[in-house]
Design a protein around this motif. Structure first.
Motif, short mmCIF file in Angstrom:
data_model
loop_
_atom_site.label_atom_id
_atom_site.label_comp_id
_atom_site.label_asym_id
_atom_site.label_seq_id
_atom_site.Cartn_x
_atom_site.Cartn_y
_atom_site.Cartn_z
N HIS A 230 100.33 -25.29 40.59
CA HIS A 230 101.03 -25.67 39.36
C HIS A 230 100.03 -26.17 38.31
N TYR A 231 99.11 -27.02 38.72
CA TYR A 231 98.15 -27.59 37.78
C TYR A 231 97.22 -26.51 37.22
N SER A 232 96.62 -25.71 38.09
CA SER A 232 95.63 -24.73 37.65
C SER A 232 96.25 -23.63 36.79
N SER A 233 97.43 -23.15 37.18
CA SER A 233 98.06 -22.09 36.38
C SER A 233 98.50 -22.62 35.01
N LEU A 234 99.04 -23.85 34.98
CA LEU A 234 99.44 -24.43 33.69
C LEU A 234 98.22 -24.69 32.81
N SER A 235 97.12 -25.19 33.41
CA SER A 235 95.91 -25.43 32.63
C SER A 235 95.33 -24.13 32.09
N THR A 236 95.39 -23.07 32.89
CA THR A 236 94.89 -21.77 32.42
C THR A 236 95.67 -21.30 31.20
N MET A 237 96.99 -21.40 31.26
CA MET A 237 97.80 -20.97 30.13
C MET A 237 97.55 -21.84 28.90
N LEU A 238 97.38 -23.14 29.10
CA LEU A 238 97.14 -24.03 27.96
C LEU A 238 95.79 -23.74 27.31
N TRP A 239 94.73 -23.56 28.12
CA TRP A 239 93.42 -23.27 27.54
C TRP A 239 93.41 -21.91 26.87
N LEU A 240 94.18 -20.95 27.41
CA LEU A 240 94.30 -19.65 26.76
C LEU A 240 95.00 -19.79 25.40
N GLY A 241 96.02 -20.64 25.34
CA GLY A 241 96.70 -20.87 24.07
C GLY A 241 95.82 -21.58 23.05
N VAL A 242 95.02 -22.56 23.51
CA VAL A 242 94.11 -23.26 22.59
C VAL A 242 93.05 -22.31 22.06
N THR A 243 92.53 -21.44 22.93
CA THR A 243 91.53 -20.46 22.49
C THR A 243 92.10 -19.49 21.47
N ALA A 244 93.32 -19.01 21.72
CA ALA A 244 93.95 -18.10 20.77
C ALA A 244 94.19 -18.78 19.42
N ARG A 245 94.59 -20.04 19.45
CA ARG A 245 94.82 -20.78 18.20
C ARG A 245 93.50 -20.97 17.44
N ASN A 246 92.43 -21.24 18.16
CA ASN A 246 91.13 -21.43 17.51
C ASN A 246 90.64 -20.13 16.87
N ILE A 247 90.83 -19.00 17.58
CA ILE A 247 90.44 -17.71 17.01
C ILE A 247 91.28 -17.39 15.78
N TYR A 248 92.57 -17.68 15.84
CA TYR A 248 93.44 -17.42 14.70
C TYR A 248 93.02 -18.23 13.47
N LYS A 249 92.65 -19.48 13.69
CA LYS A 249 92.22 -20.31 12.57
C LYS A 249 90.93 -19.79 11.96
N GLN A 250 90.02 -19.29 12.81
CA GLN A 250 88.77 -18.78 12.27
C GLN A 250 88.98 -17.47 11.51
N VAL A 251 89.88 -16.64 11.99
CA VAL A 251 90.12 -15.35 11.33
C VAL A 251 90.81 -15.54 9.98
N THR A 252 91.75 -16.46 9.92
CA THR A 252 92.53 -16.66 8.69
C THR A 252 91.91 -17.66 7.74
N LYS A 253 90.72 -18.17 8.03
CA LYS A 253 90.08 -19.14 7.14
C LYS A 253 89.63 -18.44 5.87
N LYS A 254 89.98 -19.01 4.74
CA LYS A 254 89.61 -18.43 3.45
C LYS A 254 88.19 -18.82 3.08
N PRO A 255 87.43 -17.91 2.45
CA PRO A 255 86.05 -18.25 2.05
C PRO A 255 86.06 -19.28 0.93
N PRO A 256 85.04 -20.13 0.86
CA PRO A 256 84.99 -21.14 -0.22
C PRO A 256 84.80 -20.50 -1.58
N GLN A 257 85.45 -21.07 -2.57
CA GLN A 257 85.37 -20.58 -3.96
C GLN A 257 84.15 -21.19 -4.65
#
Length: 273
Positions: A230-257
């Motif tokens: 239970h612990y390892s599978s839940l932690s795997t899914m949570l870290w996968l979700g955090v990684t996906a969120r971090n990649i999404y933030k980097q991709v959608t970051k607007k360049p500085p004006q």
């Protein structure tokens, strides 16, 4: 190679019977009729009655239905009693011996238990004794029985261990590579931290599943394996979700004006990392 589903025994009590005793008035031979139905589908019991043996349709037929009849005999009740052994095709609880009464429920028929009782049960065979000849079966409550799969054994299929070994080798190779060559790999500290945790918990899930999923003989080990899974599978899914969120933030970051008229610098490509 056939397996017997029913057997019959006629107890002839008292002194040995002469050949003349087995003759009827019209000198016809005394015959035993014995028919076995594979299941009880020919005997559907509908309706409620206090005389029914299935206790308000709670019990169902769990054995073949055996029909017995003595034709042409003029003997007493001794030969009319019958003992039948029936093999179960379904498992259940609360068994009862019954016979089919065609006169119940306004001619629709139903199972009754008067004159029949269970004399023994061993393995998947039940022996019943009745004081008359009719259609006999064993009724059981089939709804309360939980059908568990058979014990898988001490070891899983070899393919499971082979694939798990390959997966663990790849995951630990990734972990060691990112730890040893951390300074040479262009990755942020946050991404490095998330990647290592994801690989470690994924490896823990695979290893615990392959090594302990069938350790059910000892409750403590079984509970420990369940908690770790239970612990390892839940932690795997949570870290996968955090990684996906971090990649999404980097991709959608607007360049500085830029404040002056100079063109803005070309945007970075975080997705490639």
């Amino acid at each position: 190679n056939s397996v017997a589903v029913a057997s019959i025994h006629l107890p002839l009590a008292g002194p040995p019977l002469s050949s003349s005793a087995l003759q009827s008035v019209d000198n016809s031979t005394c015959k035993l009729q014995f028919i076995v139905f594979r299941n009880g589908k020919l005997f559907p019991c509908t309706g409620n009655s206090s005389n029914l043996a299935d206790d308000g349709k709670r019990r169902s037929v769990s054995t073949p239905v055996a029909f017995t009849k003595l034709d042409g005999c003029s003997l007493g009740s001794a030969v009319h009693s019958v003992t039948i052994a029936l093999r179960h095709f379904a498992l259940g609880v609360d068994p009862t011996a019954a016979y089919w009464d065609f006169d119940l429920l306004d001619g629709h028929g139903g199972w009754r238990a008067e004159g029949c009782h269970i004399t023994g049960s061993g393995g998947n065979t039940t022996t019943i004794h009745c004081t008359h000849h009719n259609n006999f079966a064993v009724l059981m409550d089939l709804k309360k029985v939980l059908s568990f799969p058979p014990y898988p054994g001490e070891f899983l299929h070899p393919v499971v261990y082979a694939c798990t070994a390959v997966m663990l080798l790849c995951l630990f190779a990734s972990i060691i590579t990112y730890i040893v060559h951390h300074s040479a790999i262009r990755i942020s500290r946050k991404g490095w931290h998330m990647l290592l945790n994801f690989c470690f918990h994924t490896a823990l899930t695979f290893a615990v599943f392959a090594g302990g999923i069938n350790r059910i003989k000892y409750p403590i080990i079984c509970q420990a394996v369940g908690v770790v899974l239970h612990y390892s599978s839940l932690s795997t899914m949570l870290w996968l979700g955090v990684t996906a969120r971090n990649i999404y933030k980097q991709v959608t970051k607007k360049p500085p004006q830029s404040q002056d008229g100079d063109p803005p610098p070309p945007p970075k490509q975080p997705l490639l990392r």
